[in-house]
Each structure stands twice: as structure tokens, then as C-alpha cells.
Design an enzyme around this catalytic site. Structure first.
Site, PDB file in Angstrom:
ATOM      1  CG  LEU A  10      40.078  39.142  40.778  1.00 55.16           C
ATOM      2  CD1 LEU A  10      40.047  37.635  40.958  1.00 55.16           C
ATOM      3  CD2 LEU A  10      41.514  39.648  40.759  1.00 55.16           C
ATOM      4  CE1 TYR A  11      34.001  44.706  44.313  1.00 51.70           C
ATOM      5  CE2 TYR A  11      32.322  44.560  42.604  1.00 51.70           C
ATOM      6  CZ  TYR A  11      32.704  44.922  43.884  1.00 51.70           C
ATOM      7  OH  TYR A  11      31.782  45.474  44.738  1.00 51.70           O
ATOM      8  CB  ALA A  12      32.058  39.503  39.804  1.00 51.40           C
TER       9      ALA A  12
END
Length: 434
Positions: free
Chosen positions: A225-227
Site C-alpha cells: 500500500l505504501y508503494a
């Protein structure tokens, strides 16, 4: 000729499917913005809900911090995430060369706040005021732009960490997407509009297997999700560049390390655990494959950030209206030499003079990738970027700082706390030499 009925039905159902998909996405964002936004990433305390800005004294401090050194020329820069790892080093470097700099940071508790406060103290001694506030606070950002005509924004504030996204996904949407949009909204309406340099991430390459990673490679397969939020940021940047004429440069950082670093990074908590004689986990990929990272020393990242700022062209809009095509760029900032995590541990063992207790485990399904490897030829050509610090040298400087800042047990030493009250501004020997 009329289309066959089954094709028409297919298109109809396909359109309905797309409509449902985007409706669900919309509901997802509404849910996080309205139900999670009050608890800013990753969390807020009762004290952080107070109004921490405003008034004559506060305005005076902002204006003083934004003042360029006499005869230095230079820029006037707003640095978001100024009390963060990269933010502190970049802010210090800008101030050292004479630029006017105002910082902003929400001092969240994703990791030890005392480390952020120590960084803030160092910047304060350098003459930089770090405003305590959140990039989602539009009134605060507008007030800063009313007081100061910023020539540039160095946007480094973000919810970091790949694994934490599995525990608190809302914080990533709130900071990396909503916060970025809020900042761009204020910048688009500013007069003059600032040029924007912001921190993307090597994580956008996701499941890409082509190495080394080039800016031309696909970035539509995020593994975390960060990416995904960083990739979303790049698309949002494109939109604001296209519609409003904002000059925007994205920088894809590759595993940044060094003094004053983030405690959630492997090199940092490996150091702490090795000194405390705790067992450290070393992950490996399928079939015992090696996990490697393109570790990039903080001084090299700082040079890349400053070069991106210095080569950024002016935004072309005014008061929210575009007047011409504006610059839009993205660069890799890495070291170009991936190192196995096992070698990282070996170097730390030698520097700390302690044998690590290790256990090798399969990499969990938490969004991490097996390797990163930067192709920096574009940054070399356009920014003059040339990383010069190998991992052995960089870790030596980090360990020196760590042992000075912490006791061997991993707790801040009383001696260090007393020294901090007497020391003049000094980030680290390496940063002074940058």
C-alpha cells in the site's frame, strides 16, 4: 453495420463493472478521509490537537527563518517533514548555504518522538523554525504562504514504512495522498506558485524484475500500500502539473541510511539489537534467494535533493490558472550498488565488535520486495548526481553517531542528553563535510 447483441451486452456489463469499481474506490477514500482523518498518521495525542500556530511571535519566527543570509542570494524554501530523517539533513544543508528555510512537521508517533525533537533542536540552533502542524491543515499552509513568498517547496513529509501499512492503512491515505493533494491545492493558488520537489520512492517499481530500475520502467504493479500511495502521488503530480502549471520534480529514493536515521529501518534496529545481544531476523526469498538493497547514504541523497531544487524551473501558473507548459520530472536517487542484507549485518558486526545472533527466515508476505537497484544515469545527466559513499563508509559514520547518541543498551545516555544542551549545531561530521 450494427454490432452483435452479445458485444453490446459485453460493453454494457463492462461499463457497469468499471462504474462499480470506481464507486467502491470513491467510497474507500471517503471512508478514510472522514472517519480516519481526525487521527492523523499514525496517531495524535490530545496536545497535538491544540492550535500550535498563530500570533505575532509565531509570525516573527516564521519570517526570521525564511530570511535568506545577506549576500547569499538563494531560495526561500518550505520543507515539509523537516524533523524527519531526510528532512533534517536537507533543511540543514539549505540553511548552511544561505537559503531561507521554514520547516513544518506534525511530530507523529510512528517512531520515537524524542529523536524528532532532537533533530528539531539542531535545526533551531541553525536558525530554522520548524512549525508544528500537519500538511492536511489547509489554513496553516495558506497562512505560511501569506507570510512568505516561497520560491520552492521541498515536500518530504509522508507516512513511511512498507510493513506498517498492514496495521494502519488509513495513515498512508491520509498523509501520502490527501496531504499531498492539500499541499498542491495551496501551491496552485499561491502567487507566485513555487516549484515543488517531492519524495517519491523506489517502492513504486514494485514487482518489476528488470534491473537496474530505470525511470522508463513500468510502475503499475505495486507490492505494498505504501508503494501504491507513492505511485498515486506521481499520478497526482502529473495532474497538477498539467492543469495548473506547477513545476514538479519527483525523487525516487533508494533505501536511505545514515546518522539521525529512522529507527524502523533494518540497519538501525539491527544495530540496536546486536548491541543488546538480541536475535535478529534475516529474511531470504524463495529457494533461499538473496534479499538485497541499494543502500544510499544520506549525504548523497541531500546532494541529489539540492541539485533537483537548483535545476527546477519556475511554475507557469498564477492564482490557480495555468499560463504555459511546466516542467515535470522524476529521478532515481540511489547508490547503484545493491548489497545483500547478510553483508549489511557482517559490516555492522565488525564495526560494533559484536557477533550477531541471527536467524534466517522466509520473507513474509508483507509487501517487501527481494531487491532494489537504481539506474541513476538520468540524474547524472540532468542533476550532476554522483553517489560516492559505499556501505562500509556510510555505516561507519552511522555507528559513530549511534554510539554517541545512545548508550550500548539502546537507551539515550544521560551524558548525551547533557551534551545536547551545550552543543552548538552539528548534525554529524559527515553532514558538516557535505
Amino acid at each position: 453495420m450494427d454490432k452483435p447483441p452479445y458485444i453490446q451486452r459485453f460493453r454494457y456489463h463492462f461499463s457497469i463493472t468499471k462504474l462499480i469499481f470506481w464507486a467502491l474506490i470513491f467510497i474507500f477514500f471517503i471512508y478514510f478521509f472522514f472517519f480516519h482523518a481526525p487521527t492523523t498518521s499514525p496517531s495524535r495525542t490530545s496536545t497535538s490537537r491544540r492550535v500550535l500556530w498563530g500570533g505575532p511571535d509565531w509570525e516573527s519566527r516564521v519570517l526570521k527563518s525564511a530570511r535568506r543570509r545577506s549576500g547569499a542570494g538563494g531560495h526561500v524554501v518550505l520543507v515539509t517533514g523537516a524533523a524527519g530523517f531526510v528532512g533534517t539533513h536537507v533543511t540543514a544543508a539549505l540553511r548552511r548555504r544561505g537559503d531561507g528555510v521554514v520547516g513544518i512537521d506534525n511530530f507523529n508517533d510512528y517512531y520515537d518522538r524524542s529523536l524528532k525533537r532532537s533533530r528539531e533542536l539542531l535545526l533551531e540552533r541553525a536558525g530554522v523554525f520548524v512549525v508544528e502542524g500537519d500538511i492536511n491543515d489547509a489554513k496553516l499552509l495558506k497562512k505560511l504562504f501569506e507570510l512568505v513568498k516561497f520560491s520552492h517547496v521541498m515536500h518530504l513529509a509522508a507516512q513511511a514504512g512498507v510493513r506498517y501499512a498492514m496495521k494502519n492503512p488509513g495513515s498512508y491515505v491520509n498523509s501520502n495522498i490527501a496531504g499531498f493533494v492539500n499541499l498542491l491545492e495551496v501551491c496552485k493558488s499561491a502567487n507566485p506558485q513555487p516549484a515543488i520537489i517531492w519524495a517519491s520512492s523506489s517502492s513504486v517499481y514494485g514487482l518489476n524484475t528488470k534491473i537496474p530500475f530505470s525511470e522508463k520502467d513500468r510502475t503499475d504493479q505495486p507490492s505494498s500500500l505504501y508503494a501504491a500511495t507513492k505511485k498515486a502521488g506521481e499520478e497526482i503530480a502529473h495532474t497538477y502539473n498539467h492543469i495548473y502549471g506547477l513545476s514538479i520534480t519527483g525523487l525516487r529514493f533508494f533505501t536511505v541510511y545514515g546518522p539521525w536515521g529512522r529507527p524502523d529501518m533494518a540497519y538501525f534496529f539491527f544495530t540496536k539489537d546486536i548491541l543488546k545481544r538480541k536475535t535478529i531476523k534475516i529474511f531470504e526469498g524463495p529457494n533461499h534467494s538473496t534479499v538485497a538493497r541499494d543502500f544510499t547514504y544520506i549525504d548523497d541523497i541531500v546532494k541529489g535533493c539540492l541539485a533537483a531544487l537548483d535545476t527546477a524551473k519556475k511554475s507557469t501558473g498564477s492564482g490557480g490558472k495555468k499560463k504555459g507548459a511546466a516542467q515535470l520530472r522524476v529521478f532515481n536517487l540511489g547508490n547503484t550498488s545493491p548489497v545483500p542484507v547478510s553483508k549489511l549485518v557482517s559490516i555492522l558486526e565488525k564495526l560494533l565488535k559484536v557477533k550477531a545472533k541471527k536467524v534466517v527466515l522466509p520473507m513474509p508476505a508483507n509487501g517487501d520486495v527481494l531487491f532494489t537497484h537504481a539506474n541513476v544515469s538520468l540524474a547524472q545527466r540532468e542533476l550532476g548526481y554522483n553517489p560516492t559513499t559505499d556501505l562500509q563508509t556510510g555505516l561507519k559514520k552511522f555507528v559513530r553517531w549511534y554510539l554517541d547518541y545512545y548508550s550500548p543498551s539502546g537507551k539515550k545516555s544521560a551524558k548525551r542528553q547533557q551534551k545536547q544542551q551545550k552543543l552548538q549545531f552539528s548534525l554529524s561530521q559527515s553532514l558538516q563535510e557535505a
